[in-house]
Motif scaffolding. Sequence first.
Motif, mmCIF file in Angstrom:
data_model
loop_
_atom_site.group_PDB
_atom_site.id
_atom_site.type_symbol
_atom_site.label_atom_id
_atom_site.label_comp_id
_atom_site.label_asym_id
_atom_site.label_seq_id
_atom_site.Cartn_x
_atom_site.Cartn_y
_atom_site.Cartn_z
ATOM 1 N N TRP A 254 52.716 33.307 36.683
ATOM 2 C CA TRP A 254 52.047 34.458 37.300
ATOM 3 C C TRP A 254 52.010 35.671 36.370
ATOM 4 O O TRP A 254 51.191 36.559 36.562
ATOM 5 C CB TRP A 254 52.736 34.832 38.610
ATOM 6 C CG TRP A 254 54.107 35.411 38.452
ATOM 7 C CD1 TRP A 254 54.431 36.726 38.309
ATOM 8 C CD2 TRP A 254 55.338 34.698 38.421
ATOM 9 N NE1 TRP A 254 55.785 36.871 38.178
ATOM 10 C CE2 TRP A 254 56.371 35.646 38.244
ATOM 11 C CE3 TRP A 254 55.681 33.355 38.517
ATOM 12 C CZ2 TRP A 254 57.716 35.283 38.170
ATOM 13 C CZ3 TRP A 254 57.017 32.999 38.454
ATOM 14 C CH2 TRP A 254 58.011 33.952 38.279
ATOM 15 N N ARG A 257 48.705 34.878 34.267
ATOM 16 C CA ARG A 257 47.427 34.610 34.953
ATOM 17 C C ARG A 257 46.628 35.882 35.114
ATOM 18 O O ARG A 257 47.165 36.926 35.447
ATOM 19 C CB ARG A 257 47.698 34.039 36.340
ATOM 20 C CG ARG A 257 47.865 32.569 36.316
ATOM 21 C CD ARG A 257 47.663 32.004 37.687
ATOM 22 N NE ARG A 257 48.132 30.647 37.680
ATOM 23 C CZ ARG A 257 49.332 30.292 38.061
ATOM 24 N NH1 ARG A 257 50.166 31.174 38.508
ATOM 25 N NH2 ARG A 257 49.706 29.044 38.010
ATOM 26 N N GLY A 258 45.322 35.766 34.925
ATOM 27 C CA GLY A 258 44.416 36.884 35.184
ATOM 28 C C GLY A 258 44.496 37.978 34.144
ATOM 29 O O GLY A 258 43.907 39.020 34.297
ATOM 30 N N LYS A 259 45.306 37.741 33.076
ATOM 31 C CA LYS A 259 45.431 38.793 32.064
ATOM 32 C C LYS A 259 44.748 38.346 30.779
ATOM 33 O O LYS A 259 44.635 37.192 30.505
ATOM 34 C CB LYS A 259 46.901 39.084 31.798
ATOM 35 C CG LYS A 259 47.531 39.702 33.025
ATOM 36 C CD LYS A 259 48.917 40.228 32.754
ATOM 37 C CE LYS A 259 49.424 40.986 33.968
ATOM 38 N NZ LYS A 259 50.216 40.217 34.847
#
Lengths: 259, 248
Positions: A254, A257-259
Amino acid sequence: MKTKEKSLAVGIGAAAILSVFLIWYFAASYTKVSLFFPTPQKVFSRFAESLSVPIGKYTLQMHVLYSLKRVFVGFGLSSVTGIILGVAMGYSKTVNAIVRPIFNIIRPIPGLAWIPLAILWFGIGETTKYFIIFMGGFANIVLNSYDGTNKVDQTLVGAAELLGANKFQIFVNIILPSATPYIFAGLQVSLSTSWMAVLAAEMISSYEGAGWIINMGMNTGDTVLILVGMISIAIIGFALANIMRVLERRLCSWTVRGK
Amino acid sequence: MDEKRVKVEVKELTKAFGDLLVLDNISFDVYDGEFLCIVGPTGCGKTTFLNSLTKVYDINKGSIQVDGEDIHPKKHNLAYIFQEYSTMEWLNIQENVEFGLKAKKFPPDKLKERSDYVIRMVGLDKYRNYYPSQLSASMLQRVVIARAFAIEPDLLLMDEPYGQLDLTLKYKLEDELLKMWKEIRTTVLFITHNIEEAVYLSDRIIVLTNKPTHIKTEIINDLPRPRKVSDPEFVALRNQVTDLIKWW
């Protein structure tokens, strides 16, 4: 764009390494540096040769395996005990109040400063090496585990409590996952200090290991052998750090993720 | 309101921090299924009030009862939505929503059905396997709302949940909240300093004074839903509340 940036970073990194080798090559081949620094060709051919021709009793890879075994035992022990102690200190004010003063006294003592005592306590066998490696990595793991547990977002804890979670559920589902990235940061630092400690331990008393190779090179004035030992350490250290990073990405996915 | 059953009864609630009296003898009822907004100036003790309700703080005097029993987070089904997005970064959206249900030992065979239902209601069905770091601010707040509604709380406490959002998102989420509330009919206690928001959402508005905080007045809001902020009745009520609290 991200892939492009990544490729560019890899390219720059490769160019930097290549530059170091070129400087090394020219300095060792055409200047007075060659008196005390061998050329890369000599070092790498000796490195390749050591994979089949023993240095002392063992081949290079066996020496490295001995060092690795020591690191795994010492680092493994310091990881397990360090995480348990750090998390307990972060979770319980009582444990922190009891342990913290003792830990604060021991913490500034470098792992290598324990060598004389370790030799007196355990002799010059494997236990001493494990102990030195253990002490080299222990403090970082405790501190990071403590920080991670202590810095858990209280909003999350409050929300979980109100949603009906009991203390065990909060510990497992909120506190431990929050602390994991901190724990991994501690493990990364600790792994490199453990790797340093094993070399020191092997240089003091050993008949095998990467540290022993370097010591052997120093005693015989063989700079090529010293560099072979150093390069093997660099390769293994690099590999271990990357394995750790992969593990961290898996367990703390996490955070990326998304970075 | 007279026929309605009292869900929460707050009697003479008093809370002080040392010499500083924050909540001064506050008494009111919240009815079952009601949407009650509490408005007050910043720093008047709104969060202290919610924290007293949830037993984060011990109160100095008074009582808070839910269904005739002293309120307790373990005994009563409470949910709290904070201004901050209290999502768990390491759990995906489905797991976040299921967290409260699992903590309350919801039957495992009905778990997915329940979480699917609330996730669908907040419009995140396509994102159930995403992680919080991959979602926008409004989506995160929807996750928290879905998680709260999933457990069908006896009392849902909301502490300025949309305070950090821009106007468009705020309106959108307010409508979604009302949709969820109508569907699940839980009792909501919503704290805000935004008068328009209070008029838009509530069945009733309680106006608090500055510290030491007590209830200044209480206004029944029976404007028909869906409400429009530009309707003359809406504007009139908003102005009425504003006039009442112009001088905090």
